[in-house]
Design a protein around this motif. Structure first.
Motif, PDB file in Angstrom:
ATOM      1  N   VAL A 146       0.637  -1.673  -0.114  1.00 41.90           N
ATOM      2  CA  VAL A 146      -0.138  -0.124   0.158  1.00 41.90           C
ATOM      3  C   VAL A 146       1.224   1.043  -0.053  1.00 41.90           C
ATOM      4  N   TYR A 147       2.143   1.241   0.878  1.00 41.02           N
ATOM      5  CA  TYR A 147       2.938   2.362   0.908  1.00 41.02           C
ATOM      6  C   TYR A 147       3.598   2.820  -0.686  1.00 41.02           C
ATOM      7  N   ARG A 148       4.274   1.227  -1.166  1.00 33.52           N
ATOM      8  CA  ARG A 148       4.663   1.251  -2.768  1.00 33.52           C
ATOM      9  C   ARG A 148       3.538   2.701  -3.359  1.00 33.52           C
ATOM     10  N   GLU A 149       2.084   1.299  -3.558  1.00 37.74           N
ATOM     11  CA  GLU A 149       1.013   2.270  -4.175  1.00 37.74           C
ATOM     12  C   GLU A 149       1.204   3.780  -4.285  1.00 37.74           C
ATOM     13  N   GLN A 150       1.480   4.220  -2.830  1.00 45.99           N
ATOM     14  CA  GLN A 150       1.467   5.671  -2.957  1.00 45.99           C
ATOM     15  C   GLN A 150       1.584   6.237  -2.905  1.00 45.99           C
ATOM     16  N   ILE A 151       2.870   5.852  -3.009  1.00 48.61           N
ATOM     17  CA  ILE A 151       3.825   6.664  -3.643  1.00 48.61           C
ATOM     18  C   ILE A 151       4.124   6.950  -5.222  1.00 48.61           C
ATOM     19  N   GLU A 152       3.774   5.671  -5.560  1.00 45.16           N
ATOM     20  CA  GLU A 152       3.776   5.697  -6.930  1.00 45.16           C
ATOM     21  C   GLU A 152       2.565   6.979  -7.663  1.00 45.16           C
ATOM     22  N   ARG A 153       1.482   6.670  -6.809  1.00 49.22           N
ATOM     23  CA  ARG A 153       0.616   8.099  -7.067  1.00 49.22           C
ATOM     24  C   ARG A 153       1.384   9.340  -6.615  1.00 49.22           C
ATOM     25  N   LEU A 154       1.966   9.888  -5.782  1.00 46.66           N
ATOM     26  CA  LEU A 154       2.218  11.327  -5.299  1.00 46.66           C
ATOM     27  C   LEU A 154       3.463  11.269  -6.487  1.00 46.66           C
ATOM     28  N   LYS A 155       4.217  10.174  -7.156  1.00 43.10           N
ATOM     29  CA  LYS A 155       4.923  10.999  -8.176  1.00 43.10           C
ATOM     30  C   LYS A 155       4.624  11.474  -9.213  1.00 43.10           C
ATOM     31  N   ASP A 156       3.336  10.494  -9.941  1.00 39.83           N
ATOM     32  CA  ASP A 156       2.144  10.512 -10.915  1.00 39.83           C
ATOM     33  C   ASP A 156       1.790  12.222 -10.745  1.00 39.83           C
ATOM     34  N   ASN A 157       1.372  12.359  -9.547  1.00 35.52           N
ATOM     35  CA  ASN A 157       0.644  14.450  -9.661  1.00 35.52           C
ATOM     36  C   ASN A 157       1.767  15.078  -9.400  1.00 35.52           C
ATOM     37  N   VAL A 158       2.834  15.036  -8.440  1.00 38.28           N
ATOM     38  CA  VAL A 158       3.978  15.750  -9.525  1.00 38.28           C
ATOM     39  C   VAL A 158       4.288  15.788 -10.423  1.00 38.28           C
ATOM     40  N   LYS A 159       4.709  15.107 -11.406  1.00 39.59           N
ATOM     41  CA  LYS A 159       4.433  15.115 -12.966  1.00 39.59           C
ATOM     42  C   LYS A 159       3.511  15.795 -13.363  1.00 39.59           C
ATOM     43  N   ASP A 160       1.801  15.530 -13.326  1.00 35.89           N
ATOM     44  CA  ASP A 160       1.025  15.973 -13.178  1.00 35.89           C
ATOM     45  C   ASP A 160       1.765  17.412 -13.263  1.00 35.89           C
ATOM     46  N   LEU A 161       1.589  18.320 -11.938  1.00 34.82           N
ATOM     47  CA  LEU A 161       1.545  19.571 -11.058  1.00 34.82           C
ATOM     48  C   LEU A 161       2.879  20.158 -11.687  1.00 34.82           C
ATOM     49  N   ALA A 162       4.221  18.988 -12.247  1.00 38.68           N
ATOM     50  CA  ALA A 162       4.657  20.213 -13.354  1.00 38.68           C
ATOM     51  C   ALA A 162       4.623  20.783 -14.848  1.00 38.68           C
ATOM     52  N   SER A 163       4.306  19.400 -15.492  1.00 36.13           N
ATOM     53  CA  SER A 163       3.166  19.985 -16.985  1.00 36.13           C
ATOM     54  C   SER A 163       2.733  20.934 -16.375  1.00 36.13           C
ATOM     55  N   GLU A 164       1.679  20.846 -15.691  1.00 33.19           N
ATOM     56  CA  GLU A 164       0.692  22.455 -15.695  1.00 33.19           C
ATOM     57  C   GLU A 164       1.196  23.400 -15.318  1.00 33.19           C
ATOM     58  N   ASN A 165       2.383  23.506 -14.472  1.00 32.78           N
ATOM     59  CA  ASN A 165       3.034  24.713 -14.606  1.00 32.78           C
ATOM     60  C   ASN A 165       4.085  25.120 -15.801  1.00 32.78           C
ATOM     61  N   VAL A 166       4.682  24.292 -16.496  1.00 32.88           N
ATOM     62  CA  VAL A 166       4.971  24.630 -17.355  1.00 32.88           C
ATOM     63  C   VAL A 166       4.229  25.012 -18.931  1.00 32.88           C
ATOM     64  N   MET A 167       3.089  24.990 -18.981  1.00 31.36           N
ATOM     65  CA  MET A 167       1.734  25.450 -19.741  1.00 31.36           C
ATOM     66  C   MET A 167       1.716  26.605 -19.163  1.00 31.36           C
ATOM     67  N   LEU A 168       1.552  26.023 -18.205  1.00 38.54           N
ATOM     68  CA  LEU A 168       1.412  28.173 -17.373  1.00 38.54           C
ATOM     69  C   LEU A 168       2.180  29.150 -17.309  1.00 38.54           C
ATOM     70  N   LEU A 169       3.492  29.000 -17.526  1.00 35.21           N
ATOM     71  CA  LEU A 169       4.586  29.577 -18.337  1.00 35.21           C
ATOM     72  C   LEU A 169       4.774  29.894 -19.368  1.00 35.21           C
ATOM     73  N   GLU A 170       4.652  29.660 -20.359  1.00 24.74           N
ATOM     74  CA  GLU A 170       4.587  28.930 -21.931  1.00 24.74           C
ATOM     75  C   GLU A 170       3.190  29.953 -21.792  1.00 24.74           C
ATOM     76  N   LYS A 171       1.629  29.851 -21.265  1.00 27.19           N
ATOM     77  CA  LYS A 171       0.762  30.912 -21.985  1.00 27.19           C
ATOM     78  C   LYS A 171       1.559  32.530 -20.777  1.00 27.19           C
ATOM     79  N   GLN A 172       2.466  32.941 -19.921  1.00 24.00           N
ATOM     80  CA  GLN A 172       2.665  33.358 -19.421  1.00 24.00           C
ATOM     81  C   GLN A 172       3.125  35.030 -20.243  1.00 24.00           C
TER      82      GLN A 172
END
Length: 213
Positions: A146-172
């Motif tokens: 369960v710990y490993r599954e939660q860590i993987e989900r958190l990593k995926d969330n971090v990647k998604d947030l990083a992609s969103e930040n890049v898109m926001l910077l490009e728009k700005q």
């Protein structure tokens, strides 16, 4: 709301068990008496305590009630087919077997919870200890999964947030470049609207005439 059935089991504490027996016995005797009086029923009640002490109630002769009961059983069995009698007997055996299994499971559960260990032998205690160790290992393995599954989900969330930040910077950046372009266009337009002066005639008597582009 439907309430679940409460599983009844033997009271372990001797004093509490004796008190409960006395209360329930008196209540049962009272109900038997009320049934015989209010409904004019022939009632016979026999109770043996855990110490084999007899308690009984009969609305008439206890012996007559017992004989009547036995006669009724014989007459009833004589009317039933042999196959049905065998089926009923098998059903009784199965019921008794299931009740015994349930009792054994309840006893085993109490022992695993650390209750009623006084009658356990050394081998039985060691067997329960090994069983609990295996259970703990299984639980720990599941917890790590369960710990490993939660860590993987958190990593995926971090990647998604990083992609969103890049898109926001490009728009700005794109928005900033568009704002600069609009500013330059506005400044050129303002310069083109500035009045220019046209001088006509000699220097001594020249007059100013406004001229716009």
């Amino acid at each position: 709301m439907v309430r679940g059935k409460t599983l009844m089991r033997r009271i372990e504490n001797t004093t509490s068990r004796q008190v409960t027996f006395s209360k329930r016995r008196n209540g049962l005797l009272k109900k038997a008496f009320e049934l015989s009086v209010l409904c004019d029923a022939e009632v016979g009640l026999i109770i043996f305590s855990p110490r084999a002490k007899l308690y009984e109630f009969s609305s008439s002769s206890m012996q007559e009630i017992i004989e009547r009961h036995q006669k009724h059983i014989k007459d009833d069995q004589g009317e039933k087919p042999v196959v049905e009698q065998n089926s009923m007997q098998n059903l009784k055996h199965e019921t008794a077997s299931l009740m015994k299994k349930i009792e054994l499971l309840e006893t085993s559960k109490r022992k695993l919870l650390g209750e009623s260990l006084g009658s356990c032998s050394l081998e039985e205690l060691q067997r329960m200890e090994h069983q609990l160790e295996r259970s703990v290992n299984i639980i720990r393995a599941r917890k790590m999964q369960v710990y490993r599954e939660q860590i993987e989900r958190l990593k995926d969330n971090v990647k998604d947030l990083a992609s969103e930040n890049v898109m926001l910077l490009e728009k700005q950046q794109t928005s900033g470049e568009e704002d600069q372009g609009e500013g330059l266009s506005t400044e050129s337009s303002e310069k083109s609207d500035v009045e220019t002066e046209l001088f006509i005639g000699l220097p001594e008597c020249r007059t100013k005439r406004p001229f716009k582009n």
